[in-house]
Design a protein around this motif. Structure first.
Motif, PDB file in Angstrom:
ATOM      1  N   ALA A  45     -50.271 -16.811 -39.067  1.00  0.00           N
ATOM      2  CA  ALA A  45     -51.585 -16.421 -38.513  1.00  0.00           C
ATOM      3  C   ALA A  45     -52.527 -16.184 -39.698  1.00  0.00           C
ATOM      4  O   ALA A  45     -53.022 -17.138 -40.283  1.00  0.00           O
ATOM      5  CB  ALA A  45     -51.434 -15.207 -37.617  1.00  0.00           C
ATOM      6  N   GLY A  46     -52.720 -14.928 -40.107  1.00  0.00           N
ATOM      7  CA  GLY A  46     -53.578 -14.679 -41.270  1.00  0.00           C
ATOM      8  C   GLY A  46     -52.882 -14.966 -42.589  1.00  0.00           C
ATOM      9  O   GLY A  46     -53.521 -15.126 -43.626  1.00  0.00           O
ATOM     10  N   GLY A  47     -51.565 -14.984 -42.572  1.00  0.00           N
ATOM     11  CA  GLY A  47     -50.783 -15.275 -43.775  1.00  0.00           C
ATOM     12  C   GLY A  47     -50.731 -14.135 -44.775  1.00  0.00           C
ATOM     13  O   GLY A  47     -50.141 -14.268 -45.850  1.00  0.00           O
ATOM     14  N   GLN A  48     -51.308 -12.989 -44.441  1.00  0.00           N
ATOM     15  CA  GLN A  48     -51.416 -11.896 -45.414  1.00  0.00           C
ATOM     16  C   GLN A  48     -50.102 -11.147 -45.637  1.00  0.00           C
ATOM     17  O   GLN A  48     -49.951 -10.433 -46.625  1.00  0.00           O
ATOM     18  CB  GLN A  48     -52.521 -10.921 -44.998  1.00  0.00           C
ATOM     19  N   SER A  49     -49.164 -11.329 -44.760  1.00  0.00           N
ATOM     20  CA  SER A  49     -47.834 -10.764 -44.962  1.00  0.00           C
ATOM     21  C   SER A  49     -46.808 -11.875 -45.156  1.00  0.00           C
ATOM     22  O   SER A  49     -45.918 -11.759 -46.007  1.00  0.00           O
ATOM     23  CB  SER A  49     -47.434  -9.892 -43.761  1.00  0.00           C
ATOM     24  N   LEU A  50     -46.928 -12.947 -44.383  1.00  0.00           N
ATOM     25  CA  LEU A  50     -45.932 -14.027 -44.476  1.00  0.00           C
ATOM     26  C   LEU A  50     -45.964 -14.711 -45.844  1.00  0.00           C
ATOM     27  O   LEU A  50     -44.910 -14.934 -46.453  1.00  0.00           O
ATOM     28  CB  LEU A  50     -46.170 -15.064 -43.361  1.00  0.00           C
ATOM     29  N   LYS A  97     -56.109   8.339 -41.710  1.00  0.00           N
ATOM     30  CA  LYS A  97     -55.183   7.705 -42.655  1.00  0.00           C
ATOM     31  C   LYS A  97     -55.327   8.342 -44.028  1.00  0.00           C
ATOM     32  O   LYS A  97     -56.441   8.463 -44.538  1.00  0.00           O
ATOM     33  CB  LYS A  97     -55.504   6.212 -42.736  1.00  0.00           C
ATOM     34  N   ILE A 149     -46.916 -14.383 -29.924  1.00  0.00           N
ATOM     35  CA  ILE A 149     -47.773 -13.394 -29.252  1.00  0.00           C
ATOM     36  C   ILE A 149     -49.129 -14.067 -29.061  1.00  0.00           C
ATOM     37  O   ILE A 149     -49.761 -14.486 -30.038  1.00  0.00           O
ATOM     38  CB  ILE A 149     -47.950 -12.121 -30.100  1.00  0.00           C
ATOM     39  N   SER A 168     -56.298  -1.933 -45.372  1.00  0.00           N
ATOM     40  CA  SER A 168     -56.359  -2.611 -46.660  1.00  0.00           C
ATOM     41  C   SER A 168     -57.785  -2.772 -47.179  1.00  0.00           C
ATOM     42  O   SER A 168     -58.569  -1.831 -47.141  1.00  0.00           O
ATOM     43  CB  SER A 168     -55.657  -3.964 -46.558  1.00  0.00           C
ATOM     44  N   VAL A 180     -44.212 -18.508 -37.527  1.00  0.00           N
ATOM     45  CA  VAL A 180     -45.621 -18.620 -37.144  1.00  0.00           C
ATOM     46  C   VAL A 180     -46.476 -18.132 -38.313  1.00  0.00           C
ATOM     47  O   VAL A 180     -46.156 -17.116 -38.940  1.00  0.00           O
ATOM     48  CB  VAL A 180     -45.893 -17.745 -35.897  1.00  0.00           C
ATOM     49  N   PHE A 203     -51.581   0.896 -48.514  1.00  0.00           N
ATOM     50  CA  PHE A 203     -50.951   1.233 -47.239  1.00  0.00           C
ATOM     51  C   PHE A 203     -50.984   2.752 -47.054  1.00  0.00           C
ATOM     52  O   PHE A 203     -51.162   3.502 -48.014  1.00  0.00           O
ATOM     53  CB  PHE A 203     -49.499   0.756 -47.232  1.00  0.00           C
ATOM     54  N   GLY A 232     -47.859  -0.228 -41.021  1.00  0.00           N
ATOM     55  CA  GLY A 232     -48.994  -0.933 -40.406  1.00  0.00           C
ATOM     56  C   GLY A 232     -49.819   0.027 -39.554  1.00  0.00           C
ATOM     57  O   GLY A 232     -49.274   0.875 -38.842  1.00  0.00           O
ATOM     58  N   ASP A 233     -51.132  -0.121 -39.633  1.00  0.00           N
ATOM     59  CA  ASP A 233     -52.016   0.804 -38.916  1.00  0.00           C
ATOM     60  C   ASP A 233     -52.191   0.430 -37.444  1.00  0.00           C
ATOM     61  O   ASP A 233     -52.287   1.314 -36.582  1.00  0.00           O
ATOM     62  CB  ASP A 233     -53.378   0.853 -39.611  1.00  0.00           C
ATOM     63  N   GLY A 250     -56.285 -11.297 -42.062  1.00  0.00           N
ATOM     64  CA  GLY A 250     -55.173 -10.734 -41.278  1.00  0.00           C
ATOM     65  C   GLY A 250     -55.551 -10.537 -39.822  1.00  0.00           C
ATOM     66  O   GLY A 250     -56.712 -10.287 -39.492  1.00  0.00           O
ATOM     67  N   THR A 251     -54.554 -10.685 -38.950  1.00  0.00           N
ATOM     68  CA  THR A 251     -54.808 -10.553 -37.515  1.00  0.00           C
ATOM     69  C   THR A 251     -54.107  -9.322 -36.952  1.00  0.00           C
ATOM     70  O   THR A 251     -53.085  -8.878 -37.480  1.00  0.00           O
ATOM     71  CB  THR A 251     -54.275 -11.792 -36.761  1.00  0.00           C
ATOM     72  N   HIS A 277     -58.716  -8.521 -38.407  1.00  0.00           N
ATOM     73  CA  HIS A 277     -59.047  -7.096 -38.582  1.00  0.00           C
ATOM     74  C   HIS A 277     -60.572  -6.939 -38.709  1.00  0.00           C
ATOM     75  O   HIS A 277     -61.160  -5.995 -38.185  1.00  0.00           O
ATOM     76  CB  HIS A 277     -58.405  -6.536 -39.854  1.00  0.00           C
TER      77      HIS A 277
HETATM   78  C1  LIG Z   1     -52.118  -6.094 -50.380  1.00  0.00           C
HETATM   79  C2  LIG Z   1     -51.953  -5.878 -48.899  1.00  0.00           C
HETATM   80  C3  LIG Z   1     -52.355  -4.682 -48.359  1.00  0.00           C
HETATM   81  C4  LIG Z   1     -52.215  -4.449 -46.983  1.00  0.00           C
HETATM   82  N1  LIG Z   1     -52.596  -3.234 -46.489  1.00  0.00           N
HETATM   83  C5  LIG Z   1     -52.448  -2.996 -45.170  1.00  0.00           C
HETATM   84  C6  LIG Z   1     -52.837  -1.746 -44.616  1.00  0.00           C
HETATM   85  O1  LIG Z   1     -53.360  -0.864 -45.280  1.00  0.00           O
HETATM   86  N2  LIG Z   1     -52.635  -1.563 -43.285  1.00  0.00           N
HETATM   87  C7  LIG Z   1     -52.088  -2.528 -42.492  1.00  0.00           C
HETATM   88  O2  LIG Z   1     -51.928  -2.295 -41.292  1.00  0.00           O
HETATM   89  N3  LIG Z   1     -51.736  -3.716 -42.978  1.00  0.00           N
HETATM   90  C8  LIG Z   1     -51.895  -3.981 -44.286  1.00  0.00           C
HETATM   91  N4  LIG Z   1     -51.520  -5.201 -44.794  1.00  0.00           N
HETATM   92  C9  LIG Z   1     -50.941  -6.200 -43.887  1.00  0.00           C
HETATM   93  C10 LIG Z   1     -52.045  -7.027 -43.246  1.00  0.00           C
HETATM   94  O3  LIG Z   1     -52.703  -6.215 -42.282  1.00  0.00           O
HETATM   95  C11 LIG Z   1     -51.540  -8.294 -42.541  1.00  0.00           C
HETATM   96  O4  LIG Z   1     -52.670  -9.021 -42.208  1.00  0.00           O
HETATM   97  C12 LIG Z   1     -50.745  -8.126 -41.272  1.00  0.00           C
HETATM   98  O5  LIG Z   1     -49.645  -7.287 -41.414  1.00  0.00           O
HETATM   99  C13 LIG Z   1     -50.163  -9.454 -40.816  1.00  0.00           C
HETATM  100  O6  LIG Z   1     -51.121 -10.192 -40.153  1.00  0.00           O
HETATM  101  P1  LIG Z   1     -51.307 -11.708 -40.478  1.00  0.00           P
HETATM  102  O7  LIG Z   1     -52.195 -12.258 -39.432  1.00  0.00           O
HETATM  103  O8  LIG Z   1     -51.725 -11.869 -41.875  1.00  0.00           O
HETATM  104  O9  LIG Z   1     -49.817 -12.277 -40.235  1.00  0.00           O
HETATM  105  P2  LIG Z   1     -48.981 -13.356 -41.035  1.00  0.00           P
HETATM  106  O10 LIG Z   1     -48.837 -12.951 -42.464  1.00  0.00           O
HETATM  107  O11 LIG Z   1     -49.492 -14.729 -40.761  1.00  0.00           O
HETATM  108  O12 LIG Z   1     -47.577 -13.178 -40.291  1.00  0.00           O
HETATM  109  C14 LIG Z   1     -46.815 -11.990 -40.428  1.00  0.00           C
HETATM  110  C15 LIG Z   1     -45.548 -12.108 -39.586  1.00  0.00           C
HETATM  111  O13 LIG Z   1     -45.883 -12.089 -38.194  1.00  0.00           O
HETATM  112  C16 LIG Z   1     -45.530 -13.328 -37.562  1.00  0.00           C
HETATM  113  N5  LIG Z   1     -46.643 -13.660 -36.676  1.00  0.00           N
HETATM  114  C17 LIG Z   1     -47.962 -13.669 -36.992  1.00  0.00           C
HETATM  115  N6  LIG Z   1     -48.706 -13.892 -35.897  1.00  0.00           N
HETATM  116  C18 LIG Z   1     -47.839 -14.062 -34.876  1.00  0.00           C
HETATM  117  C19 LIG Z   1     -48.003 -14.315 -33.491  1.00  0.00           C
HETATM  118  N7  LIG Z   1     -49.215 -14.459 -32.922  1.00  0.00           N
HETATM  119  N8  LIG Z   1     -46.895 -14.413 -32.718  1.00  0.00           N
HETATM  120  C20 LIG Z   1     -45.650 -14.265 -33.259  1.00  0.00           C
HETATM  121  N9  LIG Z   1     -45.440 -14.012 -34.561  1.00  0.00           N
HETATM  122  C21 LIG Z   1     -46.529 -13.905 -35.365  1.00  0.00           C
HETATM  123  C22 LIG Z   1     -45.316 -14.325 -38.700  1.00  0.00           C
HETATM  124  O14 LIG Z   1     -44.385 -15.331 -38.353  1.00  0.00           O
HETATM  125  C23 LIG Z   1     -44.779 -13.410 -39.794  1.00  0.00           C
HETATM  126  O15 LIG Z   1     -43.422 -13.153 -39.588  1.00  0.00           O
HETATM  127  C24 LIG Z   1     -51.664  -5.459 -46.148  1.00  0.00           C
HETATM  128  C25 LIG Z   1     -51.281  -6.689 -46.700  1.00  0.00           C
HETATM  129  C26 LIG Z   1     -51.426  -6.901 -48.059  1.00  0.00           C
HETATM  130  C27 LIG Z   1     -51.015  -8.230 -48.630  1.00  0.00           C
END
Ligand SMILES: Cc1cc2nc3c(=O)[nH]c(=O)nc-3n(C[C@H](O)[C@H](O)[C@H](O)COP(=O)(O)OP(=O)(O)OC[C@H]3O[C@@H](n4cnc5c(N)ncnc54)[C@H](O)[C@@H]3O)c2cc1C
Length: 341
Positions: free
Chosen positions: A32-37, A185, A167, A102, A30, A193, A123-124, A110-111, A78
């Motif tokens: 979502a925001g793509g910030q980790s994937l 934090k 989710i 972040s 999946v 982080f 993760g916070d 990010g979501t 967020h």
């Molecule tokens: C440089 C950097 C700094 C960061 N600093 C912090 C920080 O200080 N604190 C913090 O908490 N986070 C931090 N993050 C992480 C950020 O908050 C991400 O946005 C978050 O962890 C993932 O959310 P996303 O929507 O981007 O998920 P995605 O990157 O799209 O997905 C992440 C994972 O979750 C799965 N997924 C996503 N949504 C769903 C769903 N609805 N149902 C099932 N599976 C799903 C995806 O398949 C993947 O495996 C940071 C990221 C980066 C790149």
């Protein structure tokens, strides 16, 4: 590095998304925001055959109270939480965590639910929502189930979610009318982080603690509930002694390891100090006498001021614009006007 090649689908309905996940199972991810994937795919730590982008699915951007509780949909960013006027007061733990995640770019995309699915122990949201006893709603081709967060996190980046599950929202139960909390934090610099994070939530009942939620970030294989500390507070008056005892127990619950951010001992001490500060800030936000502080001192600050000072753990923590950072820097000892560092 470029990611391995993958198929991209952007379904228009949840059913279509679930159908794709059902067909590809372990080979699908999946988005979502793509910030980790996306970073994981670029590092080739993840190489799904198909990426299912859920950003066009309708009805997943709800951030609202319902029946006394709170619903946060899968596409709530967020940033939406940071800007939401709803996330103060009873939901103060969440409102305090949002701006500390972040930097503005990550927060724009990010979501909350993506963060929970990602299950990073740093993760916070995991801690803020654990402290508030939240649960996620997971949909799969086979139906819908709810998973309490304390059962969701299994280990670093490992959850009890099936690969075919999405989710759709996180639900926070009604904390009662007299509730509040905060999130503290420690980060090396803005955007980093957590070195350590502590989420504190209190629901008061007839002048005593009804339910306490204390959860810890970056000091274990998952976000951790400090259960003994929570239990030590339940049913008690929020005295200085009770606060200190809970903070000691929270530090005991931490499982930190030494790394470039600090030694295990240092991190455990930060957990203790933050738990104390968080509980005192929560008491103040609830308009209660602050344990360990005289009554005259306690009424001298507003709720917002109390939370404001506890949110700012570091230079610039929580600032989102260069102008904001410069304003803050001006006020610091050793700021740009030439004071001593
Ligand atoms: C440089 C950097 C700094 C960061 N600093 C912090 C920080 O200080 N604190 C913090 O908490 N986070 C931090 N993050 C992480 C950020 O908050 C991400 O946005 C978050 O962890 C993932 O959310 P996303 O929507 O981007 O998920 P995605 O990157 O799209 O997905 C992440 C994972 O979750 C799965 N997924 C996503 N949504 C769903 C769903 N609805 N149902 C099932 N599976 C799903 C995806 O398949 C993947 O495996 C940071 C990221 C980066 C790149």
């Amino acid at each position: 590095m470029y990611p391995a090649s993958f198929e991209y689908v952007a379904p228009a309905t949840l059913e279509e998304a679930l159908d794709t996940l059902g067909r590809y199972e372990d080979d699908a991810k999946v988005l979502a925001g793509g910030q980790s994937l996306i970073p994981l795919m670029k590092l080739r730590l993840a190489a799904p055959r198909v990426v299912v982008d859920i950003n066009r699915l309708p009805g997943l951007d709800t951030l609202a109270e319902e029946d006394g509780g709170l619903r946060i949909g899968a596409l709530v960013r967020h940033k939406a939480c940071e800007k939401s006027e709803l996330l103060g007061g009873r939901w103060g733990t969440l409102g305090a965590a949002a701006p500390l995640i972040s930097d503005p770019i990550i927060r724009n995309l990010g979501t909350v639910c993506g963060s929970l699915a990602h299950a990073d122990p740093q993760g916070d949201w995991g801690s803020a929502l654990l402290a508030m006893d939240a649960e996620v709603v997971a949909r799969s081709p086979d139906g819908t189930r709810t998973i309490p967060l304390r059962e969701l996190f299994q280990g670093p980046f490992v959850t009890t979610l099936e690969p075919t599950e999405i989710i759709t929202e996180v639900r926070v139960p009604d904390p009662g009318p007299t509730a509040g909390g905060t999130y503290l934090k420690l980060e090396r610099k803005v955007g980093d982080f957590a070195t350590v994070g502590v989420a504190v939530h209190l629901s008061m009942d007839d002048g005593r603690v009804g339910r306490a939620g204390i959860a810890l970030t970056a000091v274990g294989p998952t976000n951790l509930r400090a259960t003994a500390a929570e239990e030590a507070l339940a049913g008690r008056e929020l005295t200085d002694e009770a606060v200190r005892e809970a903070a000691r127990l929270a530090a005991q619950a931490a499982q930190p390891y030494s790394d470039t951010r600090g030694s295990a001992d240092y991190k455990r001490t930060v957990v203790r100090v933050f738990t104390e500060r968080g509980l005192r800030a929560a008491a103040e936000a609830l308009g209660r006498p602050v344990p360990g502080r005289s009554a005259a001192d306690s009424v001298s600050r507003t709720t917002e001021e109390a939370l404001e000072t506890t949110d700012r753990q570091d230079y610039f923590s929580g600032e989102e614009t260069l102008a904001g950072v410069m304003d803050e820097l001006e006020e610091k000892p050793g700021g740009p006007d030439g004071g001593e560092r």
